[in-house]
Design an enzyme around this catalytic site. Sequence first.
Site, PDB file in Angstrom:
ATOM      1  N   ARG A 239       0.855  -1.190   0.000  1.00  0.00           N
ATOM      2  CA  ARG A 239       0.000   0.000   0.000  1.00  0.00           C
ATOM      3  C   ARG A 239       0.889   1.237   0.000  1.00  0.00           C
ATOM      4  O   ARG A 239       1.893   1.295   0.716  1.00  0.00           O
ATOM      5  CB  ARG A 239      -0.912   0.028   1.233  1.00  0.00           C
ATOM      6  CG  ARG A 239      -2.100  -0.932   1.162  1.00  0.00           C
ATOM      7  CD  ARG A 239      -3.119  -0.533   0.080  1.00  0.00           C
ATOM      8  NE  ARG A 239      -4.223  -1.463  -0.016  1.00  0.00           N
ATOM      9  CZ  ARG A 239      -4.302  -2.470  -0.897  1.00  0.00           C
ATOM     10  NH1 ARG A 239      -3.330  -2.672  -1.764  1.00  0.00           N
ATOM     11  NH2 ARG A 239      -5.362  -3.255  -0.931  1.00  0.00           N
ATOM     12  N   GLU A 268      -4.483   7.104  -5.270  1.00  0.00           N
ATOM     13  CA  GLU A 268      -4.603   6.464  -6.586  1.00  0.00           C
ATOM     14  C   GLU A 268      -5.917   6.848  -7.241  1.00  0.00           C
ATOM     15  O   GLU A 268      -6.940   6.861  -6.553  1.00  0.00           O
ATOM     16  CB  GLU A 268      -4.489   4.940  -6.423  1.00  0.00           C
ATOM     17  CG  GLU A 268      -3.133   4.546  -5.853  1.00  0.00           C
ATOM     18  CD  GLU A 268      -3.035   3.072  -5.447  1.00  0.00           C
ATOM     19  OE1 GLU A 268      -4.060   2.363  -5.486  1.00  0.00           O
ATOM     20  OE2 GLU A 268      -1.930   2.638  -5.088  1.00  0.00           O
ATOM     21  N   HIS A 287      -0.806   0.024  -9.924  1.00  0.00           N
ATOM     22  CA  HIS A 287      -1.511  -0.935  -9.064  1.00  0.00           C
ATOM     23  C   HIS A 287      -2.004  -2.149  -9.869  1.00  0.00           C
ATOM     24  O   HIS A 287      -3.204  -2.465  -9.887  1.00  0.00           O
ATOM     25  CB  HIS A 287      -2.696  -0.250  -8.349  1.00  0.00           C
ATOM     26  CG  HIS A 287      -3.103  -0.960  -7.086  1.00  0.00           C
ATOM     27  ND1 HIS A 287      -3.586  -0.308  -5.982  1.00  0.00           N
ATOM     28  CD2 HIS A 287      -3.110  -2.276  -6.764  1.00  0.00           C
ATOM     29  CE1 HIS A 287      -3.871  -1.182  -5.032  1.00  0.00           C
ATOM     30  NE2 HIS A 287      -3.593  -2.393  -5.491  1.00  0.00           N
TER      31      HIS A 287
END
Length: 321
Positions: A239, A268, A287
Amino acid sequence: MKIVVLDGYTENPGDLSWEGFEKLGNLVVYDRIPTDATSVIKHIGDANIVITNKTPISREVMNACPGIRYIGVLATGYNVVDIAAAQEKGIIVTNVPEYGTQAVAQFVFALLLEICHHAAHHSNAVKNGEWKRRGDFCFWDYPLIELAGKTMGIIGFGRIGQAVAKLAIAFGMKVLAYDTKQDVIHNHENIQFVSLDDLYKNSDIISLHCPLFPSTQGIINKKSIAKMKDGVIIVNTSRGLLIVEEDLKDALISGKVSYAAVDVVSKEPIEEENPLLSAPNIIITPHIAWAPKESRKRLMDMAVANLEAFINNSPINVVKV
Ligand code: NAD
């Protein structure tokens, strides 16, 4: 029964099928919706079953949509749902605890191998005529790194951390691990469990695999980086908020951290002002560690199985406060 998927695009951009859910009710799939409460409420309407990946389901949303009986999270992390509010209202919330362990572990090495060899850069250079121009039988533009014999420090030795350790050992690396859970620590061969400070001091590469908790937020910062080896490589597929991004940028500029690779960032999608965008020697990916089709298919199948189990009055993978 009305089923609504609020943000289906990243799970299924078109290469999978929603038919598992279709068989269970009257299905509406949105690719994505604005994430403010008013919009979420509008899109849920009178649905009984809500499927979400990253769209937040707050208490306010639950209050305004009394039809909701079940929230299925299309992910492992379920922090997007107010679990306490759901529990008070008798709404069942489920997640998918494991679907992408191997994919994430593989991606750690995709990033690491790119740092070691810069294969994409060298291929592009060859296509641009550089090999011919240089005149030698080979050339390289970055220091090339052999992993065998290097030490990999793994912070968070859960499912993914352990899968990364297996790959690291296969590459001939030494593995140091740190985890706060004692039973994890005692059950593994070929892995040396150390204190966090020893891991920082002795690792050539540090890979982050602990969840984001208040206690882990900002764990990689100016102070912890100062304890690391000069020239350490940092990989973060966990993360973004585990790292103080400004501090990592400073360390990349000074060379204290020789290279970094992150698949996750503090916000994000990434914001223009994110300091890592202007940092040297860093790979940033959007991601995607979880996202090979095989993993997404597993995620879809598990999410359907979760809903089926709920409909059959024997819910599985229920998350609680
Ligand atoms: P897991 O729960 O199996 O393992 C997490 C481990 O971290 C546990 O062993 C836990 O004891 C340990 N831990 C907790 N607090 C810690 C601390 N303060 N210091 C050190 N260790 C601590 O989870 P997992 O399946 O291995 O996933 C790890 C993380 O990977 C997830 O939390 C998620 O954030 C991330 N993830 C990212 C992607 C991606 O696409 N990039 C995909 C899946 C998961």
